[in-house]
Design a protein around this motif. Structure first.
Motif, PDB file in Angstrom:
ATOM      1  N   SER A  15     -14.746   8.609  -6.797  1.00  0.00           N
ATOM      2  CA  SER A  15     -13.367   8.128  -6.805  1.00  0.00           C
ATOM      3  C   SER A  15     -12.383   9.196  -6.364  1.00  0.00           C
ATOM      4  O   SER A  15     -11.381   8.905  -5.722  1.00  0.00           O
ATOM      5  CB  SER A  15     -12.980   7.626  -8.203  1.00  0.00           C
ATOM      6  OG  SER A  15     -13.786   6.542  -8.581  1.00  0.00           O
ATOM      7  N   ASP A  45      -6.405   4.406 -11.277  1.00  0.00           N
ATOM      8  CA  ASP A  45      -5.957   3.022 -11.266  1.00  0.00           C
ATOM      9  C   ASP A  45      -5.845   2.610  -9.809  1.00  0.00           C
ATOM     10  O   ASP A  45      -4.839   2.902  -9.160  1.00  0.00           O
ATOM     11  CB  ASP A  45      -4.618   2.876 -11.990  1.00  0.00           C
ATOM     12  CG  ASP A  45      -4.134   1.435 -12.051  1.00  0.00           C
ATOM     13  OD1 ASP A  45      -4.944   0.525 -11.800  1.00  0.00           O
ATOM     14  OD2 ASP A  45      -2.944   1.233 -12.342  1.00  0.00           O
ATOM     15  N   GLN A  46      -6.896   2.023  -9.294  1.00  0.00           N
ATOM     16  CA  GLN A  46      -7.025   1.644  -7.889  1.00  0.00           C
ATOM     17  C   GLN A  46      -6.817   2.862  -6.996  1.00  0.00           C
ATOM     18  O   GLN A  46      -7.624   3.764  -7.018  1.00  0.00           O
ATOM     19  CB  GLN A  46      -6.092   0.490  -7.556  1.00  0.00           C
ATOM     20  CG  GLN A  46      -6.472  -0.762  -8.312  1.00  0.00           C
ATOM     21  CD  GLN A  46      -5.579  -1.930  -7.997  1.00  0.00           C
ATOM     22  OE1 GLN A  46      -4.723  -1.867  -7.144  1.00  0.00           O
ATOM     23  NE2 GLN A  46      -5.786  -3.015  -8.704  1.00  0.00           N
ATOM     24  N   GLU A  47      -5.739   2.911  -6.228  1.00  0.00           N
ATOM     25  CA  GLU A  47      -5.502   4.013  -5.286  1.00  0.00           C
ATOM     26  C   GLU A  47      -4.575   5.072  -5.878  1.00  0.00           C
ATOM     27  O   GLU A  47      -3.930   5.832  -5.150  1.00  0.00           O
ATOM     28  CB  GLU A  47      -4.909   3.470  -3.977  1.00  0.00           C
ATOM     29  CG  GLU A  47      -5.836   2.512  -3.256  1.00  0.00           C
ATOM     30  CD  GLU A  47      -7.114   3.187  -2.778  1.00  0.00           C
ATOM     31  OE1 GLU A  47      -7.026   4.209  -2.080  1.00  0.00           O
ATOM     32  OE2 GLU A  47      -8.202   2.692  -3.104  1.00  0.00           O
ATOM     33  N   ASP A  64      -1.044   9.597  -5.220  1.00  0.00           N
ATOM     34  CA  ASP A  64      -1.452   8.426  -4.470  1.00  0.00           C
ATOM     35  C   ASP A  64      -2.480   8.850  -3.428  1.00  0.00           C
ATOM     36  O   ASP A  64      -2.355   9.932  -2.842  1.00  0.00           O
ATOM     37  CB  ASP A  64      -0.269   7.777  -3.747  1.00  0.00           C
ATOM     38  CG  ASP A  64       0.515   6.835  -4.655  1.00  0.00           C
ATOM     39  OD1 ASP A  64       0.030   6.491  -5.747  1.00  0.00           O
ATOM     40  OD2 ASP A  64       1.636   6.451  -4.254  1.00  0.00           O
TER      41      ASP A  64
END
Length: 158
Positions: free
Chosen positions: A54, A136-138, A154
């Protein structure tokens, strides 16, 4: 007589289908899970590997200490999880770009949190802080282990 053969056939099939592989039928006190600790360790290792995957890529700091970065300041950090290396470019605290690189690691603590830590190549030593790492996602968040201070990144798409 046909009914008797049918009952024997059903009983035989039931016995073979109902048998669990590896279960000892001679004793009644079997553990519910063969080795729960090993299973939990394997899950933890799998999740740690997922954290490494990730974090892979290029990230931009967008929020630090609860404030958005101004337009003229930046911090970009790229992670190579295969080599466990990072490179950071920033102009925080300086009008000139600073480039730092080094090694990073992710480990799981006793509270099942994922901790990000590392050291620099330039001989300065370890990072000043260790960080609780979440995704959290991207979006990636680092929270200082010793305080509530947070950094929000980000993911950049190149």
């Amino acid at each position: 007589m046909n009914y008797l053969r049918l009952l024997i056939l059903i009983a035989t099939v039931t016995i073979f289908v109902g048998c669990k592989k590896g279960f000892d039928y001679t004793t009644t006190n079997q553990p519910a899970v063969d080795n729960k600790e090993e299973e939990e360790e394997q899950i933890g290792e799998d999740l740690t590997q997922l954290m490494y995957k990730s974090i892979d890529g290029e990230w931009e700091l967008i929020e630090w200490r609860g404030e958005r970065l101004t337009e003229d300041t930046y911090l970009h950090i790229s992670f190579d999880s295969a080599e466990q290396r990072f490179e950071m470019r920033d102009n925080l605290g300086s009008m000139y770009e600073q480039v730092k690189s080094g090694n990073f690691n992710i480990s799981r603590d006793e509270q099942d949190r994922y901790i990000l830590w590392g050291d620099y190549d330039n001989g300065v030593g370890d990072w000043n802080d260790d960080y609780i790492l979440t995704f959290d996602q991207e979006r990636m968040t680092w929270q200082r282990l010793e305080s509530e201070e947070m950094m929000v990144f980000d993911k950049l798409t190149i």
